[in-house]
Design a protein around this motif. Sequence first.
Motif, PDB file in Angstrom:
ATOM      1  N   PHE A  82      20.033 -18.957 -35.784  1.00 31.46           N
ATOM      2  CA  PHE A  82      19.040 -18.945 -33.974  1.00 31.46           C
ATOM      3  C   PHE A  82      18.362 -20.353 -35.070  1.00 31.46           C
ATOM      4  N   TYR A 105      13.150 -16.897 -19.676  1.00 34.05           N
ATOM      5  CA  TYR A 105      14.789 -17.397 -19.815  1.00 34.05           C
ATOM      6  C   TYR A 105      14.431 -18.806 -21.196  1.00 34.05           C
ATOM      7  N   LEU A 106      14.795 -18.595 -22.010  1.00 36.48           N
ATOM      8  CA  LEU A 106      14.832 -19.745 -22.621  1.00 36.48           C
ATOM      9  C   LEU A 106      15.714 -20.582 -23.254  1.00 36.48           C
ATOM     10  N   THR A 107      15.420 -21.896 -22.685  1.00 36.82           N
ATOM     11  CA  THR A 107      16.521 -23.078 -22.892  1.00 36.82           C
ATOM     12  C   THR A 107      16.485 -23.926 -23.882  1.00 36.82           C
ATOM     13  N   LEU A 142      19.787 -10.613 -31.946  1.00 36.19           N
ATOM     14  CA  LEU A 142      18.437 -11.149 -31.673  1.00 36.19           C
ATOM     15  C   LEU A 142      17.513 -10.712 -31.291  1.00 36.19           C
ATOM     16  N   PHE A 159      23.981 -14.818 -21.030  1.00 33.55           N
ATOM     17  CA  PHE A 159      24.203 -16.461 -22.252  1.00 33.55           C
ATOM     18  C   PHE A 159      24.034 -17.655 -21.131  1.00 33.55           C
ATOM     19  N   THR A 172      21.042 -21.864 -22.798  1.00 28.92           N
ATOM     20  CA  THR A 172      20.197 -20.386 -22.333  1.00 28.92           C
ATOM     21  C   THR A 172      20.568 -19.337 -22.748  1.00 28.92           C
ATOM     22  N   VAL A 173      19.055 -17.933 -23.535  1.00 30.70           N
ATOM     23  CA  VAL A 173      19.089 -17.049 -23.107  1.00 30.70           C
ATOM     24  C   VAL A 173      18.647 -16.369 -22.005  1.00 30.70           C
ATOM     25  N   TYR A 175      16.429 -12.543 -21.772  1.00 26.73           N
ATOM     26  CA  TYR A 175      16.606 -11.574 -22.467  1.00 26.73           C
ATOM     27  C   TYR A 175      15.587 -10.804 -21.049  1.00 26.73           C
ATOM     28  N   TRP A 190      16.900 -17.068 -29.962  1.00 27.28           N
ATOM     29  CA  TRP A 190      17.419 -18.846 -29.590  1.00 27.28           C
ATOM     30  C   TRP A 190      18.509 -18.482 -30.432  1.00 27.28           C
ATOM     31  N   SER A 212      11.623 -24.491 -19.336  1.00 26.92           N
ATOM     32  CA  SER A 212      12.043 -24.618 -20.718  1.00 26.92           C
ATOM     33  C   SER A 212      12.271 -22.663 -20.908  1.00 26.92           C
ATOM     34  N   VAL A 213      11.349 -22.520 -21.034  1.00 22.55           N
ATOM     35  CA  VAL A 213      10.023 -21.218 -21.359  1.00 22.55           C
ATOM     36  C   VAL A 213       9.698 -20.214 -20.319  1.00 22.55           C
TER      37      VAL A 213
END
Length: 252
Positions: A82, A105-107, A142, A159, A172-173, A175, A190, A212-213
Amino acid sequence: MTLIAACGPGKNDTEDDSSTESSSSTSSGSADPTESTGATESTDATESTDATDATASSTSPNPSDPGTTTGTTGPDEDEFGFICVELVKAESEESDPFAGTATIYLTLEYDSCLNDFYTVTHPEYAGGPEGTAVLEEWRDRLCSEPVGAALVACEVDGFEQNIPDGAPAQFTVVYKALDAAQIDGHTLLWGPAPLAELAGCEPKARLTTPVSVLGFPEQGGPLWQAQSWENPIGLVKSEASGCIRVSVAKNL
């Protein structure tokens, strides 16, 4: 954007079926201890000792035997890891921007190593059963991996992988935030993504834009996004070091 694994536990009926099918039963019937009284009828201690030695030698692995494997479990067997991302309140924010956060969202964008891994050398991990199996294994990890850093209390909701032609791929994850009051100063993991040994190169990904976040409430548009960040490039590892540090501000 391709949805690889969308729903968390309890939201995907097929997940329960697959986990059930992947479980193998290791239990076997136990003999009634009262039926083994024949062992007490032998009074020859030497024969008993010889039998014990023979049994031990036949069942104990010989480390010098090249055909013998002892088997290991845990992180030593991992081929995937990760990138850690720390979320902090921006200095310009007077109040907590994370208040009310329900989803994050984390990309990150793949560098050339990861891009080639998923599109050229190992495309089976981009959408095949091998890739799905890895994602399902890491769905819980994760948010619970013992990395020594304070993790955001979360569950992975899904995902998403976007592999466009002629452009770097993104992953992208999604959460589900379980405690919005415990996001500031905490870390998200991530992934998963291949470690260097499997990738055959240095697997890196980067944060590229403020969106991206993103943090969302239960209903409506984003509450907050990245304002600035340090160390925008992360290396896929098995430890939470060298994290991307993101300063977050309310979305105006």
